[in-house]
Every structure is written in C-alpha cells, then in structure tokens.
Write a protein that holds these residues in place. Structure first.
Motif, mmCIF file in Angstrom:
data_model
loop_
_atom_site.group_PDB
_atom_site.id
_atom_site.type_symbol
_atom_site.label_atom_id
_atom_site.label_comp_id
_atom_site.label_asym_id
_atom_site.label_seq_id
_atom_site.Cartn_x
_atom_site.Cartn_y
_atom_site.Cartn_z
ATOM 1 N N ARG A 169 0.820 -1.225 0.000
ATOM 2 C CA ARG A 169 0.000 0.000 0.000
ATOM 3 C C ARG A 169 0.854 1.276 0.000
ATOM 4 O O ARG A 169 0.364 2.352 -0.336
ATOM 5 C CB ARG A 169 -0.925 0.003 1.208
ATOM 6 C CG ARG A 169 -0.241 0.298 2.540
ATOM 7 C CD ARG A 169 -1.131 0.120 3.732
ATOM 8 N NE ARG A 169 -1.232 -1.294 4.073
ATOM 9 C CZ ARG A 169 -1.866 -1.745 5.159
ATOM 10 N NH1 ARG A 169 -2.487 -0.888 5.952
ATOM 11 N NH2 ARG A 169 -1.891 -3.025 5.431
ATOM 12 N N TYR A 192 2.976 2.114 -2.019
ATOM 13 C CA TYR A 192 3.073 2.651 -3.382
ATOM 14 C C TYR A 192 2.035 3.747 -3.620
ATOM 15 O O TYR A 192 2.262 4.672 -4.417
ATOM 16 C CB TYR A 192 2.880 1.536 -4.414
ATOM 17 C CG TYR A 192 4.085 0.648 -4.607
ATOM 18 C CD1 TYR A 192 5.328 1.174 -4.942
ATOM 19 C CD2 TYR A 192 3.976 -0.731 -4.490
ATOM 20 C CE1 TYR A 192 6.426 0.357 -5.126
ATOM 21 C CE2 TYR A 192 5.070 -1.559 -4.686
ATOM 22 C CZ TYR A 192 6.287 -1.004 -4.996
ATOM 23 O OH TYR A 192 7.381 -1.823 -5.181
ATOM 24 N N ASP A 193 0.911 3.669 -2.938
ATOM 25 C CA ASP A 193 -0.164 4.640 -3.134
ATOM 26 C C ASP A 193 -0.152 5.765 -2.102
ATOM 27 O O ASP A 193 -0.723 6.831 -2.351
ATOM 28 C CB ASP A 193 -1.533 3.941 -3.067
ATOM 29 C CG ASP A 193 -1.703 2.893 -4.156
ATOM 30 O OD1 ASP A 193 -1.258 3.161 -5.291
ATOM 31 O OD2 ASP A 193 -2.269 1.825 -3.861
ATOM 32 N N THR A 194 0.492 5.541 -0.949
ATOM 33 C CA THR A 194 0.365 6.505 0.150
ATOM 34 C C THR A 194 1.659 7.195 0.538
ATOM 35 O O THR A 194 1.627 8.230 1.204
ATOM 36 C CB THR A 194 -0.189 5.804 1.402
ATOM 37 O OG1 THR A 194 0.730 4.771 1.812
ATOM 38 C CG2 THR A 194 -1.553 5.171 1.107
ATOM 39 N N ASP A 241 5.211 9.240 0.246
ATOM 40 C CA ASP A 241 6.054 10.187 -0.482
ATOM 41 C C ASP A 241 7.501 9.876 -0.125
ATOM 42 O O ASP A 241 7.908 10.053 1.033
ATOM 43 C CB ASP A 241 5.709 11.621 -0.068
ATOM 44 C CG ASP A 241 6.592 12.660 -0.740
ATOM 45 O OD1 ASP A 241 7.530 12.286 -1.463
ATOM 46 O OD2 ASP A 241 6.348 13.867 -0.511
ATOM 47 N N THR A 290 0.504 2.889 9.014
ATOM 48 C CA THR A 290 -0.224 1.687 8.604
ATOM 49 C C THR A 290 -0.639 0.841 9.806
ATOM 50 O O THR A 290 -1.287 -0.199 9.636
ATOM 51 C CB THR A 290 0.632 0.814 7.668
ATOM 52 O OG1 THR A 290 1.730 0.250 8.399
ATOM 53 C CG2 THR A 290 1.145 1.619 6.483
#
Length: 231
Positions: free
Chosen positions: A144, A146-148, A150, A162
């Motif tokens: 996850r 990869y989406d959240t 920076d 997470t």
C-alpha cells in the motif's frame, strides 16, 4: 613530535578562532606559516577532512559544520536530524521490486526469489548529502505504500501510519570504503571512510519489518547511544 603533528597542533589553534564556513588559509600560506613543505600541510589537512572538521568548497577549504549525531535507537533519521536542528531531506534513487536473495529471504521471512520492495535514497542534512540508505520491505505487507508514501518524507512515519509499530532491532555498524557508484551519489571519493549500518527491525509480534543497509559519510555523521548499567 613529527612535522605533521606540529602542523595539526597549529591548525587546531587556528580552527579554534574560526567559525563554521570560514575559509582556511591556502596550503602555500600555511606552509610558510609553519615553515614546512606543502605536502606536510596537505597531509594534516587531509586528516582534518576525514575527521569532518574541515571540508572542500570549490578550490578552497572551509571550517565544516559539526557532525550530525544520530541516536542508536528506533527513532527515524528524520527525528535524529531534527533533534540537532538540522533540516532532513531525501533524494530518491530507486523504488523497485527485487527478488529476495538468501539474506533477504531470511531477514524478511519471505520465500527465496519472491519480490520484496527496495527503496534507495540519498539522505540530506541542510541539503548536504550525508548518507545513502537502502531499505528492503516484505512486499505483501507494505504494498500500500506505493499509493500513500512520499519517498521524500519519513518512511518510519509512513510505516507507523499503517498501524505497524517498531518494537526491536538488531543493528551492526562497521567501517568500509564506498564503491565508485556510492561515492558518486554522495559527492565524495572512494577514499572517504563510511559508517556501514545494517539493521533488521521487528514489530511487537516478532515479525520482520525491514532490512536496511545504509552508508553514512564518516566525516559528516557520528552515532551515539546511552548506556545503562543493567546489573
């Protein structure tokens, strides 16, 4: 006392009267001041460079900033830098999936050859390149990110967000010399000693979170910890 030690003593006195960023006199001027050959001055300055007390700037030498002192703890690089009043930063080098080697398979508890997440970043302090960090994470657990995430921000903060909490880590530090690629990324030479840090972090259930290989410039970074008598 050797001539190099005599020059070092003189340079110690000289540096004590200078401020961070002040220029150090040129080699030829120092050779005249201390009545020695320029090679002797160059050797003394090289020792100060490796110790992180001076640094090259253009064709000259200036008084260096104090070393960034990082705690040996489960705090992130960001927290350590901010505690010293330094501005942390990162430059992304690679963010990819790689096949787990035997060491990564054992360290992350994943099958040999299965994909793991690899994040490689140059670490900055006040925009100065001081370290190169490679972090390996078990892919199914942290896909996850990869989406959240920076990659210019704190990875530990993103992992904690997470719901995963760091509980323990095994850390080893050694001194090595960088490869030409590593030296290039850190804007130094292959003769610059590096502090090589290897860390394996676990959560409260004993599950692996990360395996980290990091290089820190020996002239710009030091590590410290608090020792308590456990008797």
């Amino acid at each position: 006392m050797s001539k190099v030690h005599l020059v070092r003593s003189g340079l110690d006195e000289l540096l004590a009267g200078l401020q961070e960023g002040d220029p150090v006199p040129a080699e030829r001027d120092l050779a005249v001041r201390f009545a020695v050959a320029r090679d002797t001055v160059r050797q003394a300055l090289h020792e100060l460079l490796l110790e992180g007390r001076v640094q090259r700037r253009g064709r000259g030498t200036v008084v260096a900033k104090p070393k960034l002192v990082q705690p040996l703890s489960l705090k992130s690089y960001t927290e350590g830098a901010e505690q010293m009043g330094r501005k942390p930063g990162r430059i992304l080098v690679a963010w990819e999936e790689v096949a787990a080697t035997a060491d990564l398979s054992a360290g992350l508890d994943v099958g040999l050859g299965l994909p793991v997440m690899h994040l490689e970043r140059v670490l900055l302090a006040d925009n100065e390149r001081i370290g190169l960090e490679s972090t390996y994470l078990p892919l199914p657990r942290f896909a996850r990110l990869y989406d959240t995430f920076d990659p210019e921000t704190s990875l530990y903060a993103a992992i904690r967000a997470t719901g995963v909490q760091f509980a323990s880590a095994l850390e080893r530090i050694e001194t090595i010399l960088p490869t030409p690629r590593e030296a290039g990324l850190l804007l130094t030479t292959t003769a610059m000693p590096m502090l090589h840090l290897h860390r394996r972090s676990l959560d409260s259930e004993g599950r692996p979170i990360e395996v980290v290989r990091a290089l820190y410039r020996g002239d710009r970074v030091a590590f410290q910890t608090v020792l308590v008598d456990g008797a």
